[in-house]
Design an enzyme around this catalytic site. Structure first.
Site, PDB file in Angstrom:
ATOM      1  N   ALA A  56      95.464  18.168  51.033  1.00 31.39           N
ATOM      2  CA  ALA A  56      96.647  18.529  50.257  1.00 31.39           C
ATOM      3  C   ALA A  56      96.219  19.533  49.197  1.00 31.39           C
ATOM      4  CB  ALA A  56      97.253  17.280  49.618  1.00 31.39           C
ATOM      5  N   THR A  57      97.128  20.399  48.816  1.00 33.82           N
ATOM      6  CA  THR A  57      96.694  21.468  47.915  1.00 33.82           C
ATOM      7  C   THR A  57      97.359  21.405  46.544  1.00 33.82           C
ATOM      8  OG1 THR A  57      98.165  22.926  49.184  1.00 33.82           O
ATOM      9  CG2 THR A  57      95.839  23.033  49.674  1.00 33.82           C
ATOM     10  N   THR A  58      98.298  22.277  46.215  1.00 31.27           N
ATOM     11  CA  THR A  58      98.623  22.545  44.818  1.00 31.27           C
ATOM     12  C   THR A  58      99.698  21.628  44.219  1.00 31.27           C
ATOM     13  OG1 THR A  58      98.101  24.843  45.324  1.00 31.27           O
ATOM     14  CG2 THR A  58      99.161  24.408  43.222  1.00 31.27           C
ATOM     15  N   ALA A 231      96.178  28.213  51.345  1.00 33.83           N
ATOM     16  CA  ALA A 231      96.317  26.770  51.550  1.00 33.83           C
ATOM     17  C   ALA A 231      97.561  26.200  50.879  1.00 33.83           C
ATOM     18  CB  ALA A 231      95.079  26.042  51.045  1.00 33.83           C
TER      19      ALA A 231
END
Length: 279
Positions: A56-58, A231
């Protein structure tokens, strides 16, 4: 007749009946330690543990007048590949707090469920809500317990935010993979696109904002992150996939409807097109 209690069918083990800690994690560590994420190990022969779980990113957090907002994009990646375009990374921790995850998605989702249980268990045992600082400290302890997995490449970096009922304000807490806890002020971001999101937050955030303005700031920060970080997924109007955005105030946790996020995203695109920021 043998009246040994162990022979009664359906009887709960003594661990369930013995008075103890208000921490569900402590109980689980005693009764079933193998169920804790940090007590597992990467299977033999796996050279790159990060490939076991999408990432998972931001995630961004923004304070506003009367509360705090938490928002996350919907993309998960596995190396250069998009593993999911619609993963959810922002969740209610309890009625007055929220948590977002960056890093190993599978471990992160499990930690979120365990954290929700931890807070619910405390409330049932103690008959009252844990303070916001206490919640932040419990999450730090849980992350410390996941250190063995983090050292093997399956780290989780959450962002925790909530409404402090005692102080009457929204607060933000960030963490590192070892369980270090840090209180942030005004706004913050974590994940691969956080460098770009935090740059946007510094320019867009202003004191005294209301919740609607905070939504605009958060979505625009995620838009900037997606612009420069592969991403991070931006608003997808074709598929109808938009960031998860939630506010926490004296009224509790409230998720903003996708229709509203869609309207905000379209407004941002229109403004940028007018300025010539979009080719």
């Amino acid at each position: 007749m043998n009246l040994n209690a162990d022979n009664f069918a359906g009887r709960l083990p003594d661990a369930f009946l013995r008075p103890g800690s208000s921490s569900f994690v402590d109980f689980l560590a005693e009764y079933a330690p193998d169920r804790l994420p940090g007590n597992r190990s990467v299977p033999a022969g796996v050279t790159d543990p990060a490939t076991l779980s999408p990432h998972a990113t931001t995630i961004v957090a923004v304070t506003f007048d009367g509360g705090v907002l938490l928002a996350g994009d919907r993309r998960a990646t596995a190396g250069p590949m998009i593993a999911s375009r619609s993963i959810e990374k922002v969740f209610p921790a309890d009625e007055y707090s929220a948590v977002g995850i960056a890093g190993s998605a599978g471990i992160g989702l499990e930690l979120v469920r365990l954290f929700q249980l931890e807070l619910e268990h405390y409330e049932k045992i103690e008959g009252s809500l844990l303070s916001l600082t206490g919640k932040a400290n419990r999450l730090a302890t849980m992350l410390r317990g996941n250190l063995p997995m983090a050292m093997q490449g399956l780290a989780v970096v959450p962002l925790f935010a909530g409404y402090d009922l005692d102080k009457g304000t929204g607060r933000i807490f960030s963490y590192d993979a070892t369980g270090g806890r840090y209180e942030e002020h005004e706004h913050h971001g974590v994940g691969s696109g956080s460098l770009f999101a935090r740059g946007a937050l510094k320019k867009l955030w202003r004191r005294g904002m209301d919740a609607d303005a905070a939504v605009q700031v958060a979505v625009e920060a995620l838009y900037d992150a997606a612009d420069d970080d592969s991403a991070t997924g931006g608003p997808d109007t074709v598929r109808g996939i938009f960031p998860v955005v939630a506010t926490v105030s004296v009224d509790g946790y409230q998720r903003i409807e996708d229709a509203e996020i869609s309207r905000v995203a379209e407004q941002i695109v229109a403004q940028r097109r007018e300025r010539g920021s979009i080719a």
